[in-house]
Enzyme design. Structure first.
Site, PDB file in Angstrom:
ATOM      1  N   CYS A   2       0.859  -1.172   0.000  1.00 60.92           N
ATOM      2  CA  CYS A   2       0.000   0.000   0.000  1.00 60.92           C
ATOM      3  C   CYS A   2       0.901   1.230   0.000  1.00 60.92           C
ATOM      4  O   CYS A   2       2.056   1.175   0.428  1.00 60.92           O
ATOM      5  CB  CYS A   2      -0.933   0.101   1.197  1.00 60.92           C
ATOM      6  N   ARG A  27       3.301   0.113  -5.414  1.00 59.67           N
ATOM      7  CA  ARG A  27       3.093  -0.503  -4.105  1.00 59.67           C
ATOM      8  C   ARG A  27       1.769  -1.262  -4.016  1.00 59.67           C
ATOM      9  O   ARG A  27       1.461  -1.880  -2.991  1.00 59.67           O
ATOM     10  CB  ARG A  27       3.129   0.560  -3.010  1.00 59.67           C
ATOM     11  N   TRP A  77      -2.893  -2.518  -1.614  1.00 60.03           N
ATOM     12  CA  TRP A  77      -2.624  -3.912  -1.927  1.00 60.03           C
ATOM     13  C   TRP A  77      -3.323  -4.677  -0.815  1.00 60.03           C
ATOM     14  O   TRP A  77      -2.945  -4.583   0.357  1.00 60.03           O
ATOM     15  CB  TRP A  77      -1.126  -4.187  -1.918  1.00 60.03           C
ATOM     16  N   ASN A 103      -0.802   2.049   5.813  1.00 64.70           N
ATOM     17  CA  ASN A 103       0.012   1.037   5.147  1.00 64.70           C
ATOM     18  C   ASN A 103       0.568   0.141   6.235  1.00 64.70           C
ATOM     19  O   ASN A 103       1.189   0.636   7.175  1.00 64.70           O
ATOM     20  CB  ASN A 103       1.160   1.709   4.369  1.00 64.70           C
ATOM     21  N   GLY A 104       0.338  -1.165   6.123  1.00 67.09           N
ATOM     22  CA  GLY A 104       0.855  -2.092   7.135  1.00 67.09           C
ATOM     23  C   GLY A 104      -0.211  -3.094   7.529  1.00 67.09           C
ATOM     24  O   GLY A 104      -1.203  -3.267   6.821  1.00 67.09           O
ATOM     25  N   GLU A 487      14.341 -18.700 -11.135  1.00 68.92           N
ATOM     26  CA  GLU A 487      14.040 -17.320 -11.510  1.00 68.92           C
ATOM     27  C   GLU A 487      13.281 -17.272 -12.848  1.00 68.92           C
ATOM     28  O   GLU A 487      12.332 -16.503 -13.012  1.00 68.92           O
ATOM     29  CB  GLU A 487      15.334 -16.499 -11.577  1.00 68.92           C
ATOM     30  N   LYS A 491       9.568 -15.711 -13.223  1.00 63.60           N
ATOM     31  CA  LYS A 491       9.211 -14.653 -14.182  1.00 63.60           C
ATOM     32  C   LYS A 491       7.980 -15.072 -14.967  1.00 63.60           C
ATOM     33  O   LYS A 491       7.056 -14.291 -15.152  1.00 63.60           O
ATOM     34  CB  LYS A 491      10.359 -14.361 -15.172  1.00 63.60           C
ATOM     35  N   GLU A 494       4.703 -15.221 -12.697  1.00 63.73           N
ATOM     36  CA  GLU A 494       4.168 -13.972 -12.154  1.00 63.73           C
ATOM     37  C   GLU A 494       3.550 -13.071 -13.217  1.00 63.73           C
ATOM     38  O   GLU A 494       2.626 -12.316 -12.918  1.00 63.73           O
ATOM     39  CB  GLU A 494       5.186 -13.221 -11.304  1.00 63.73           C
ATOM     40  N   HIS A 510      13.091 -38.053  -8.817  1.00 65.97           N
ATOM     41  CA  HIS A 510      12.619 -38.350  -7.464  1.00 65.97           C
ATOM     42  C   HIS A 510      11.174 -37.908  -7.255  1.00 65.97           C
ATOM     43  O   HIS A 510      10.736 -37.719  -6.131  1.00 65.97           O
ATOM     44  CB  HIS A 510      13.544 -37.708  -6.426  1.00 65.97           C
ATOM     45  N   LYS A 609       5.224  -4.040  -6.024  1.00 65.11           N
ATOM     46  CA  LYS A 609       6.683  -3.944  -6.180  1.00 65.11           C
ATOM     47  C   LYS A 609       7.414  -3.911  -4.839  1.00 65.11           C
ATOM     48  O   LYS A 609       8.547  -4.348  -4.743  1.00 65.11           O
ATOM     49  CB  LYS A 609       6.986  -2.680  -6.986  1.00 65.11           C
TER      50      LYS A 609
HETATM   51  C1  F6R Z   1       9.726 -10.915  -8.643  1.00 69.93           C
HETATM   52  C2  F6R Z   1       9.915  -9.896  -7.642  1.00 69.93           C
HETATM   53  C3  F6R Z   1       9.760 -10.263  -6.212  1.00 69.93           C
HETATM   54  C4  F6R Z   1      10.794  -9.526  -5.360  1.00 69.93           C
HETATM   55  C5  F6R Z   1      10.546  -9.795  -3.870  1.00 69.93           C
HETATM   56  C6  F6R Z   1      11.613  -9.148  -3.009  1.00 69.93           C
HETATM   57  O1  F6R Z   1       9.913 -10.419  -9.916  1.00 69.93           O
HETATM   58  O2  F6R Z   1      10.176  -8.773  -7.954  1.00 69.93           O
HETATM   59  O3  F6R Z   1       9.860 -11.637  -6.019  1.00 69.93           O
HETATM   60  O4  F6R Z   1      12.069  -9.957  -5.736  1.00 69.93           O
HETATM   61  O5  F6R Z   1       9.297  -9.290  -3.515  1.00 69.93           O
HETATM   62  O6  F6R Z   1      11.650  -7.771  -3.189  1.00 69.93           O
HETATM   63  P1  F6R Z   1      12.922  -6.920  -2.834  1.00 69.93           P
HETATM   64  O7  F6R Z   1      14.013  -7.341  -3.739  1.00 69.93           O
HETATM   65  O8  F6R Z   1      12.504  -5.505  -3.044  1.00 69.93           O
HETATM   66  O9  F6R Z   1      13.253  -7.221  -1.399  1.00 69.93           O
END
Ligand code: F6R
Length: 614
Positions: A2, A27, A77, A103-104, A487, A491, A494, A510, A609
């Site tokens: 948020c 956010r 969020w 926020n929280g 990773e 990608k 998500e 396994h 983000k």
């Molecule tokens: C995936 C992504 C998230 C962040 C995770 C940690 O593309 O961006 O998995 O990597 O939320 O965020 P940070 O790096 O800001 O601690």
């Protein structure tokens, strides 16, 4: 997550709030809302979904708020309660005289809600936040002082919060406070701003105060008072933000994610500036504040991170162990914080975070710091909460990453690990000088190799189209590229919502192999090096179960043509640097699949983000 904003001053408030919220949309984007102080009453406007929906909601109401000079705003969020208009912030007390954005997470909201309901408060939403609106209103009814009411309420709240509060009785006063969530005050001429993050205010001012936990500020157009949780006045520490307002532009790319993927060669060049000049010179890493003797004798490192940063950390482990011979543990921050971890003053703890605000990582870092560990932070935000906890800070300088799916910050984090490991190996003398020189030389030419991949992105786009309608996707790899498989899968899932999973290829037999049939794509990250032949055998095993085989490889091996239906070729590279090369096509593959499916690439559903809640 948020994002919250607040303004009190002499300008029309609504555009300032909307502008600020737009900068905070990273956010969360489940809903948004604003409350503005009008001459007769506080008016609240809300909408579900992106900020654009709120802008549309406001259309036609301009005459109600053009004269308003104070207000608060929120971008949500969802944590407690679905993303509906009723659950959108701002929330009000029973009579509507007090409004609040938050926020929280309020951890004791159930107990508070029961208590306040019994006292006659009428709850309209399912959120934890609404309890705070009622609680502060109750306190205000007793003391008739908004700042004091917020202070008294905060004594009863458990959890994390950044709050902005307005009351109908205080026509030009905004009260804000925080605990374990970011909040700063921007100082203008005859105006004050409050925001979760710098981009929301930087257009208006560079003078700011970062609120510390439990501090409370009372803002009017021409005054600011700061109080401790005991109610004592404190002298604010004003900082000049080292930021320039940036116009975030896609620079002709369809999405920020594609633009950020293309920025990666320059991100590598940037992080090398001032740190690695020529392969024959030593790495300069003045940011590491541990003395050389301590570094030499260091025998344990713990790396903590979440999500994509966790995958960078896993590769960091391979790199440090290979270059320096130091044992490294890697752990997801959310797992680290609720068990008895063996960390002490002899452990170097590395926190990795793009945002520097991730709640779990921040808590983990604070715990390790309290146990006496040296804290090294690798982050893209040197002004973040995590950076403030750092004993050593490596800023990765990737530039603002707008796309929720991390790409360039991941590459930058990997580069930070290469530099750190090389730096430590020089101090420990753990690698022969000639090997070190060749490693550094290769590091310096990685940007050109990425450019070669980007120049052939059409080939990856074609593969993406071919597999876009699959329901599942498996990525396999071994050794240093196992985290690349994780990773790559992250990608894809998500941004396209395809069920993608990364496996260490040796584990396939396994259990996961049971899922393979002619509908399942299996992408094998087959990079030249110590595990090449092993992974080839694992790929044969998958092929024998009729899986649709794809290779991502730098090998010239002719037998690959028979084994794989599609081959994505990348430039050759030493095995230890291969994660930098192998992730690029996987980012592109995920991007083109999501784009082909028409998904919201830059703002995928349910994500944000900056993850500032546990
Ligand atoms: C995936 C992504 C998230 C962040 C995770 C940690 O593309 O961006 O998995 O990597 O939320 O965020 P940070 O790096 O800001 O601690």
């Amino acid at each position: 997550m948020c994002g919250i904003v607040g303004y009190v001053g002499n300008r029309s408030v609504v555009d300032i709030l909307l502008d600020g919220l737009e900068q905070l949309e990273y956010r969360g984007y489940d809903s948004s809302g604003i409350a503005v102080m009008c001459s007769d009453d506080i008016k609240v406007y809300k909408a579900v979904g992106k900020l654009q929906n709120l802008r549309e909601e406001l259309r036609g109401h301009e005459s109600e708020f053009t004269a308003s000079k104070m207000g608060i705003g929120h971008i949500r969020w969802a944590t407690h309660g679905a993303p509906t208009v009723l659950n959108a912030h701002p929330h009000t007390c029973t009579c509507g005289n007090l409004v609040i954005v938050h926020n929280g997470i309020i951890e004791n909201y159930k107990e508070l809600r029961e208590k306040l309901s019994a006292q006659g408060c009428v709850f309209r939403s399912q959120t934890d936040t609404e309890t705070v609106a009622h609680l502060v209103a109750r306190k205000y009814a007793e003391c008739k002082d908004l700042t004091q009411a917020v202070r008294l309420a905060s004594e009863e709240i458990e959890g994390a919060y950044a709050l902005c509060v307005m009351h109908n009785d205080c026509k030009n006063k905004l009260v804000i406070t925080k605990r374990n969530a970011p909040l700063l005050i921007g100082i203008g001429e005859g105006e004050y701003f409050a925001a979760s993050d710098v981009p929301a205010i930087i257009k208006h001012t560079k003078k700011a105060i970062y609120l510390s936990d439990n501090q409370i500020a009372s803002l009017t157009p021409d005054s600011m008072e700061l109080f401790s949780k005991e109610g004592e006045k404190i002298e604010p520490k004003v900082e000049i933000l080292p930021w320039e307002p940036v116009a975030l532009s896609k620079m002709g790319y369809k999405h920020f994610m594609l633009k950020e993927i293309h920025e990666q060669p320059d991100v590598i060049r940037n992080i090398l500036v001032g740190r690695l000049h020529t392969p024959d010179e030593n790495i300069i890493l003045n940011e590491v504040k541990l003395n050389k003797e301590t570094l030499k004798n260091l025998n344990r490192i713990q790396i903590i991170a979440c999500g994509t940063s966790l995958h960078a950390a896993m590769i960091g482990k391979y790199i440090i162990e290979s270059f320096c011979g130091i044992a490294v543990d890697v752990e997801a921050s959310s797992e680290y914080i609720y068990r008895k971890t063996v960390t002490d003053e002899h452990t170097l703890v590395i926190g990795v975070s793009q945002s520097g605000e991730t709640a779990d990582t921040l808590t983990a870092i604070k715990q390790s710091k309290a146990r006496g560990s040296h804290i090294l932070i690798i982050t893209n935000r040197p002004d973040s909460a995590m950076a403030r906890e750092a004993d050593s800070l490596i800023p990765v300088n990737a530039g603002i990453e707008v796309s929720v799916a991390a790409t360039k910050s991941y590459i930058a984090q990997l580069m930070a690990f290469y530099l750190l490991a090389l730096y430590m190996s020089e101090i420990k003398d753990s690698i022969a000088a000639s090997t070190l020189t060749s490693l550094k030389a290769e590091l310096m030419i990685l940007p050109q190799k990425i450019e070669q991949i980007l120049a052939r992105k059409d080939e990856i786009q074609a593969v993406a189209r071919y597999y876009a309608n699959t329901k599942d996707f498996i990525y396999i790899a071994r050794g240093i590229n196992f985290p690349t498989a994780l990773e790559g899968a992250l990608k894809l899932k998500e941004i396209s919502y395809i069920n993608a999973t990364g496996y260490p290829a040796g584990e396939l037999k396994h259990g996961p192999i049971a899922m393979l049939d002619e509908t399942m794509p299996v992408l094998s990250i087959l990079m030249n090096g110590s595990v090449y032949e092993k992974l080839l055998s694992n790929s044969e095993e998958a092929k024998a179960r009729n899986a649709r085989m794809i290779a991502l490889t730098n090998s010239k091996d002719e037998k690959l043509e028979d084994l794989f239906e599609h081959i994505i070729r990348v430039p050759d590279v030493q095995e230890l640097f291969s994660p930098i090369i192998s992730i690029i096509p996987l980012q592109l593959l995920a991007y083109y699949i999501a784009e082909f499916l028409g998904k919201d690439v830059d703002q995928p559903r349910n994500l944000a983000k900056s993850v500032t809640v546990e």
